[in-house]
Design an enzyme around this catalytic site. Structure first.
Site, PDB file in Angstrom:
ATOM      1  N   TYR A  22       1.125  -1.176   0.118  1.00 23.36           N
ATOM      2  CA  TYR A  22       0.190   0.306  -0.060  1.00 23.36           C
ATOM      3  C   TYR A  22       1.360   1.030   0.152  1.00 23.36           C
ATOM      4  O   TYR A  22       1.941   1.217  -0.216  1.00 23.36           O
ATOM      5  CB  TYR A  22      -0.785   0.425   1.197  1.00 23.36           C
ATOM      6  N   LYS A  33       6.462  -2.264   1.510  1.00 23.29           N
ATOM      7  CA  LYS A  33       5.305  -1.704   2.647  1.00 23.29           C
ATOM      8  C   LYS A  33       4.050  -2.489   2.154  1.00 23.29           C
ATOM      9  O   LYS A  33       3.513  -2.161   0.849  1.00 23.29           O
ATOM     10  CB  LYS A  33       5.220  -0.124   1.762  1.00 23.29           C
ATOM     11  N   GLU A  75      11.884   1.946  14.118  1.00 20.35           N
ATOM     12  CA  GLU A  75      11.059   3.415  13.840  1.00 20.35           C
ATOM     13  C   GLU A  75       9.722   2.863  14.712  1.00 20.35           C
ATOM     14  O   GLU A  75       9.943   2.239  15.315  1.00 20.35           O
ATOM     15  CB  GLU A  75      10.500   2.984  12.605  1.00 20.35           C
ATOM     16  N   LEU A 110      11.289   1.220   6.951  1.00 18.12           N
ATOM     17  CA  LEU A 110      10.754   1.730   5.915  1.00 18.12           C
ATOM     18  C   LEU A 110      11.451   2.818   5.314  1.00 18.12           C
ATOM     19  O   LEU A 110      12.146   3.888   5.432  1.00 18.12           O
ATOM     20  CB  LEU A 110       8.957   2.002   6.351  1.00 18.12           C
TER      21      LEU A 110
END
Length: 283
Positions: free
Chosen positions: A33, A147, A179, A203
């Protein structure tokens, strides 16, 4: 008002949109996505999101559902149809519908879904007060650079943060912060912006790339390396970046106030620069 959404070539009222129960995104989380920000009715960093989408699809050996130009047109039509001036466009691609099997189907066609959400972004009141985060172990799979729609653990992290009276969670692996649950993480010490270097562990944030570029153009010093929770607690400032939060100050980690416990000048300035420059380059 009923939103107009996009499903496999059709623009439909959200109440009429359907996806097969055999879709591998539903059965296997076999999908990726992207989320693109909308400011003033225009798209922020669309090219970056489109390129990262292609990379994610390639890493998972999935077909491109359409060209980048076609994807841009779909985004623009949805923004116009739903009269979105500020918010986001969510895009999801799955491998498609096929009988349930762990092996990839050979002839499935990708499922492409997009929808919009209105949301206050530029003038978010939280940006003036900052957010608090807790630290949790990072037990996700090893390819966080893709992702994917495998978001259960980040969702659990958000809920753990809420249960602790915080806003979000920073994930920790081998002693260092990877993260946030839906954002890249940063600290500031003695004027130096520190954030984890790119790898499969995090990411490759589109907002991250833009913010670091703007920081360097503003003569701010940037150091890309892992940092610990202990370093974060001793930092002068902390913040996160994402497509829907831009630059969001962090004022507390676990039980420790960061710096003065208030929003710091570097995070504030980077947020201003990001919003200003993004508006100039919006499509």
């Amino acid at each position: 008002m009923t939103r107009t959404v996009y499903v496999n070539g059709e623009y439909l009222p959200e109440t009429e949109a359907t996806v097969s129960i055999f879709d591998r995104g539903f059965l296997m989380a076999d999908g990726v996505y992207e989320v693109t920000t909308v400011l003033d009715g225009k798209l922020i960093d669309f090219d970056g999101h489109a390129k990262r989408l292609s990379r994610s699809l390639n890493e998972l050996e999935m077909k491109e559902p359409c060209t980048q130009d076609e994807l841009l047109e779909i985004h623009r039509k949805l923004v116009e149809a739903n009269n979105v001036t500020e918010g986001l466009v969510y895009l999801q691609v799955t491998r498609g519908a096929a009988d349930r099997d762990f092996a990839y189907p050979k002839d499935a066609e990708p499922t492409l879904v997009l929808f919009t959400q209105e949301k206050v972004l530029a003038q978010s009141p939280v940006a003036k007060t900052g957010i608090s985060v807790i630290s949790i172990p990072d037990i996700r799979w090893g390819r966080r650079d893709i992702k994917t729609v495998q978001l259960l653990y980040p969702s659990m992290g958000k809920m753990a943060a809420k249960a602790a009276g915080a806003d979000d969670a920073w994930m920790v692996e081998d002693g260092s912060v990877t993260e946030g649950t839906s954002n890249n993480a940063y600290i500031v010490k003695d004027g130096v912006i520190i954030t984890r270097n790119l790898s499969n562990d995090i990411l490759h944030g589109i907002t991250r790339a833009a913010v670091l570029r703007f920081a360097q153009e503003a003569q701010m010093q940037v150091e890309e390396r892992p940092f610990t929770i202990e370093e974060a607690k001793a930092a002068d400032e902390a913040f996160v970046t994402s497509a829907t939060t831009f630059v969001m100050p962090v004022v507390k980690i676990d039980d420790a106030a960061i710096g003065t416990g208030e929003v710091g000048p570097i995070a504030s300035r980077l947020r201003e620069i990001y919003i200003e420059e993004s508006r100039k380059a919006a499509l």
